[in-house]
Design a protein around this motif. Structure first.
Motif, PDB file in Angstrom:
ATOM      1  N   GLU A  88       0.941  -1.042   0.032  1.00  0.00           N
ATOM      2  CA  GLU A  88      -0.160   0.128  -0.043  1.00  0.00           C
ATOM      3  C   GLU A  88       0.753   1.210   0.383  1.00  0.00           C
ATOM      4  N   GLU A  89       1.847   1.440   0.692  1.00  0.00           N
ATOM      5  CA  GLU A  89       2.645   2.216   1.276  1.00  0.00           C
ATOM      6  C   GLU A  89       3.422   2.736  -0.522  1.00  0.00           C
ATOM      7  N   ALA A  90       3.666   1.172  -1.270  1.00  0.00           N
ATOM      8  CA  ALA A  90       4.283   1.123  -2.635  1.00  0.00           C
ATOM      9  C   ALA A  90       3.582   2.126  -3.609  1.00  0.00           C
ATOM     10  N   TRP A  91       2.181   1.984  -3.402  1.00  0.00           N
ATOM     11  CA  TRP A  91       1.108   2.755  -3.908  1.00  0.00           C
ATOM     12  C   TRP A  91       0.870   3.496  -3.960  1.00  0.00           C
ATOM     13  N   ASN A  92       1.816   3.744  -2.826  1.00  0.00           N
ATOM     14  CA  ASN A  92       1.140   5.265  -2.732  1.00  0.00           C
ATOM     15  C   ASN A  92       2.101   6.369  -3.400  1.00  0.00           C
ATOM     16  N   ASP A  93       3.813   5.819  -3.475  1.00  0.00           N
ATOM     17  CA  ASP A  93       4.906   5.987  -4.209  1.00  0.00           C
ATOM     18  C   ASP A  93       4.533   6.567  -5.468  1.00  0.00           C
ATOM     19  N   VAL A  94       3.883   5.651  -6.407  1.00  0.00           N
ATOM     20  CA  VAL A  94       3.491   5.275  -7.388  1.00  0.00           C
ATOM     21  C   VAL A  94       2.526   7.004  -8.037  1.00  0.00           C
ATOM     22  N   VAL A  95       1.386   6.411  -7.183  1.00  0.00           N
ATOM     23  CA  VAL A  95       0.966   8.425  -7.010  1.00  0.00           C
ATOM     24  C   VAL A  95       1.024   9.348  -6.923  1.00  0.00           C
ATOM     25  N   ALA A  96       2.338   9.413  -5.862  1.00  0.00           N
ATOM     26  CA  ALA A  96       2.822  10.824  -5.722  1.00  0.00           C
ATOM     27  C   ALA A  96       3.880  10.454  -6.699  1.00  0.00           C
ATOM     28  N   ARG A  97       4.100   9.987  -7.667  1.00  0.00           N
ATOM     29  CA  ARG A  97       6.078   9.991  -8.678  1.00  0.00           C
ATOM     30  C   ARG A  97       4.680  10.517 -10.150  1.00  0.00           C
ATOM     31  N   HIS A  98       3.631  10.190  -9.932  1.00  0.00           N
ATOM     32  CA  HIS A  98       2.898  10.594 -11.536  1.00  0.00           C
ATOM     33  C   HIS A  98       1.269  11.679 -10.923  1.00  0.00           C
ATOM     34  N   ASP A  99       1.543  12.767 -12.227  1.00  0.00           N
ATOM     35  CA  ASP A  99       0.473  13.735 -12.097  1.00  0.00           C
ATOM     36  C   ASP A  99      -0.732  13.194 -12.769  1.00  0.00           C
ATOM     37  N   ASN A 100      -1.046  12.335 -13.434  1.00  0.00           N
ATOM     38  CA  ASN A 100      -2.078  11.732 -13.926  1.00  0.00           C
ATOM     39  C   ASN A 100      -3.155  11.138 -12.846  1.00  0.00           C
TER      40      ASN A 100
END
Length: 469
Positions: A88-100
């Motif tokens: 779950e933390e990793a998914w939020n890291d991905v969300v933080a990385r990509h604007d879209n």
């Protein structure tokens, strides 16, 4: 068909123009206050005008009840000890990385506007999955609509098959991502998961630009002289074009449905081996060979000699956009005249030359091209059959102690009566037929794919044979 040939010099010039527009956008971001297209709305949100492709999809979504959801899904089977909190933390890291992944789309001041939140916190629910229940779960997720004005426009779900076996199920709205985006998200999720479990930094380079930069640069290109040039090319190229008469075997219902199915058949290993040898010998691609064989299959089944097929293509021409999560997809019509009954060798050369030229004129999305064609609905009719060949997306075989395997969720809906995908790696290939169950039985689709494989066999053994006998 006629049309101005775009030389390699012209193509290089166009790419230099695109890159110069992107560089100009980046310099404005760092050397001056944010332009109107990237205005800040207080301290919390970033806004920019949506891309021309997003505008087209936005309007197409007004199809009403029964229209096909514009969604893309992917999955990973994870076997072994899984740290669900780290995922779950990793998914939020991905969300933080990509604007879209932090975006929504709204109509503001008469313009479709993409609004990016500075941060978003998403959960990854864990769902118990019954054996064989992936299809049912996929159907439920597809039917759970996305609100484009509210978001989030991507979801990650963790399906527990057994204590040591899970499926990470990813689904997103097509307006913020394409097939390549799924690959990027899977790669980034794996890197961020490893970083979280090892307490290190993820091995991911910074992104060189934002999707808003591309959206503005592409709009400048489409609305300038290049857009007029592309429109003129396709007006000439599609003059007199007609859709392929598909070899269906069912009577369509009075009220069409969006339901479909997928049937997968392996290409015989010896056929694929000869196909790769032919590609090297003819200095062409698996895509060109597969497209030529598919057009011959359709011509033999329909009796037509002027064969038009929808071909997905990407705006990811430059390296700077390869790792962005965004929708860079577009579609063109590949059209081949078989009336002269060429040999297979002649057809391969013809299809290669014509599709290379067609792909050089892919800048304008279909909804902006359509009004210039003088035949309302022509592109929709030509797009009802699709072909693509694609390299297998190979995920990492392991994430720490986890074994990883790609999963293709069985999507319940289709966008057109027939699509054929030739998926391959260096050693093997398989044909995936996605078809409307309104008009095709499974047996008819299997026969069509087997006919396609038979044409591939003929092509690789008898290059001097005429394609129509």
């Amino acid at each position: 068909m006629t049309g101005t040939h775009l030389s390699k010099t012209d193509l290089a010039a166009r790419r230099r123009l695109e890159e110069s527009l992107l560089r100009a956008r980046r310099s404005r971001r760092t050397e001056s206050p944010a332009p109107a297209a990237d205005r800040q709305a207080g301290p919390t949100e970033l806004r920019f005008r949506a891309s021309v492709a997003q505008e087209g999809m936005w309007h197409s979504l007004r199809g009403g009840p029964g229209s096909t959801p514009a969604l893309i899904a992917g999955g990973l089977r994870l076997t072994g000890p899984l740290d669900t909190a780290a995922l779950e933390e990793a998914w939020n890291d991905v969300v933080a990385r990509h604007d879209n992944l932090r975006s929504v789309l709204r109509m503001e001041d008469g313009c479709l506007t993409q609004v990016i939140a500075p941060s978003v916190r998403l959960t990854v629910p864990v769902v118990e999955l019954a054996p064989g229940g992936l299809g049912h779960f996929t159907h439920q997720e597809v039917d759970q609509s996305f609100d484009l004005a509210v978001g989030p426009l991507a979801r990650l779900r963790l399906l527990r098959v057994a204590p040591d076996e899970h499926i990470a199920f990813l689904i997103m709205h097509h307006i913020i991502g394409d097939g390549r985006s799924v690959e990027v998200m899977v790669r980034d999720l794996g890197a961020c998961y490893l970083a979280r479990t090892t307490k290190t930094e993820p091995a991911l380079p910074p992104l060189p630009l934002r999707y808003g930069d591309f959206a503005a640069a592409h709009r400048s290109l489409v609305e300038g002289p290049r857009g007029a040039e592309v429109n003129a090319y396709w007006v000439a190229r599609l003059q007199g074009a007609a859709p392929v008469e598909l070899p269906t075997d069912l009577t369509p219902p009075a009220e069409p449905t969006p339901y479909g199915a997928l049937r997968e058949l392996a290409v015989p290993p010896e056929v694929f081996e000869r196909l790769t040898q032919l590609a090297r010998r003819a200095r062409t691609t698996i895509y060109t060979l597969g497209l030529a064989a598919f057009q011959v299959t359709l011509a033999r089944a329909s009796g037509q000699r002027d064969i038009c097929v929808r071909a997905p293509i990407s705006y990811r021409d430059g390296t700077e956009v390869q790792d962005l999560v965004a929708d860079f997809s577009n579609d063109v019509v590949v059209r081949t005249d078989l009336s002269a009954n060429p040999t297979f060798d002649e057809l391969i050369a013809k299809v290669g030359a014509e599709t290379n030229r067609d792909f050089m004129y892919h800048d304008v999305p279909a909804h902006l091209l359509e009004p210039h064609l003088g035949d309302p609905g022509l592109l929709d009719r030509l797009f009802h059959v699709q072909f693509t060949a694609e390299n297998e997306f190979n995920v990492a075989a392991a994430l720490g102690a986890l074994r990883v395997e790609r999963v293709i969720p069985p999507m319940p809906y289709v966008s057109r009566p027939l699509s054929l995908r030739l998926r391959h790696d260096e050693n093997s290939a398989r044909s995936l037929a996605i078809y409307s169950t309104d008009v095709f039985s499974e047996n008819r689709v299997v026969q069509l794919v087997e006919d396609f494989h038979a044409v591939l066999t003929e092509m690789t053994l008898h290059g001097d044979r005429h394609v129509l006998g």
